[in-house]
Design a protein around this motif. Sequence first.
Motif, short mmCIF file in Angstrom:
data_model
loop_
_atom_site.label_atom_id
_atom_site.label_comp_id
_atom_site.label_asym_id
_atom_site.label_seq_id
_atom_site.Cartn_x
_atom_site.Cartn_y
_atom_site.Cartn_z
N ILE A 192 0.84 -1.21 0.00
CA ILE A 192 0.00 0.00 0.00
C ILE A 192 0.87 1.25 0.00
N LEU A 193 1.97 1.22 0.77
CA LEU A 193 2.90 2.36 0.77
C LEU A 193 3.51 2.54 -0.63
N THR A 216 0.95 4.18 -2.90
CA THR A 216 0.76 5.60 -2.59
C THR A 216 1.91 6.44 -3.13
N LEU A 240 1.81 6.67 -6.96
CA LEU A 240 0.83 7.63 -7.48
C LEU A 240 1.33 9.07 -7.31
N ALA A 241 1.91 9.38 -6.15
CA ALA A 241 2.42 10.73 -5.92
C ALA A 241 3.54 11.07 -6.90
N SER A 266 -2.81 1.57 -7.44
CA SER A 266 -3.85 2.15 -6.59
C SER A 266 -5.13 1.32 -6.63
N CYS A 313 -5.30 -1.53 -4.25
CA CYS A 313 -5.62 -1.25 -2.85
C CYS A 313 -7.09 -1.54 -2.55
#
Length: 253
Positions: free
Chosen positions: A10-11, A14, A17-18, A104, A107
């Motif tokens: 999940i990290l 994230t 995506l950033a 993403s 998730c």
Amino acid sequence: MATSLTGVGILWATLSLAAALLCCSGFYLPFWIQGRLLGRVDAYFSSFRRCNYPRVNPQGVVEIVEECGRYSRFWDIPSPWWQASTILVGTGSALSLLIAVTASAACCITYVIHSGNAKIAGSAQLLSALLVVGGAAVYPVGWDNREMRESCGNSSHIYRLGESRLVSDLSVQRRHVTDQRVALRLANQVPMTNSIECIEESAGTSKNQLPLKTIHADIENVPLSPVIGVANISDAVKSLPKCLMHTDGAVFD
């Protein structure tokens, strides 16, 4: 929400995506390089977009168009190295965004990412990073093109900016806000004459009885920024009298 990702996964999604959003926004925004066009207006460049450019009007007069846009055709990009940079950075940004959106989605949806295709996704991200780095590396090779020399001087060359500088998007936004605030201040409250009068309090007097003295400060008529429909006023602050400035040189709100 069902997911097959661990906490580390999940990290990873994230951060992916950033990073992809930052990469795509950096590719699209034209604020990579800042130069000075005809000594009057700031010009900004990226690999396929620019802000502020000269054109000849129907009367044969050179005028500066203060707007941002892309080149109308791919072959209008002024350097083949910038064309290559556009392809490399654009492909890398699109690939990174594709992987980030897939990660993403994992998730929220089970088995979108599993141990087999996670390695493929990681390899694709590495490839996208290499493409972006390669595009950024070949971009300075095209700094000797005609448009760069118009804004950065004849000293601009391969990996040499000349009179230009690299800029960040935040610094550009801060400068535009400052230009607008100064323009409004000048347009609404400062008479554009050969001199203005400022009232200053004499030191050591009470608030009830304030002796006043008039200070005459000569200033030059400076063109105002596009916010009020005239030319750029980047250097206007330097011409303001001290009574319109804070002690640190900033203009009063």
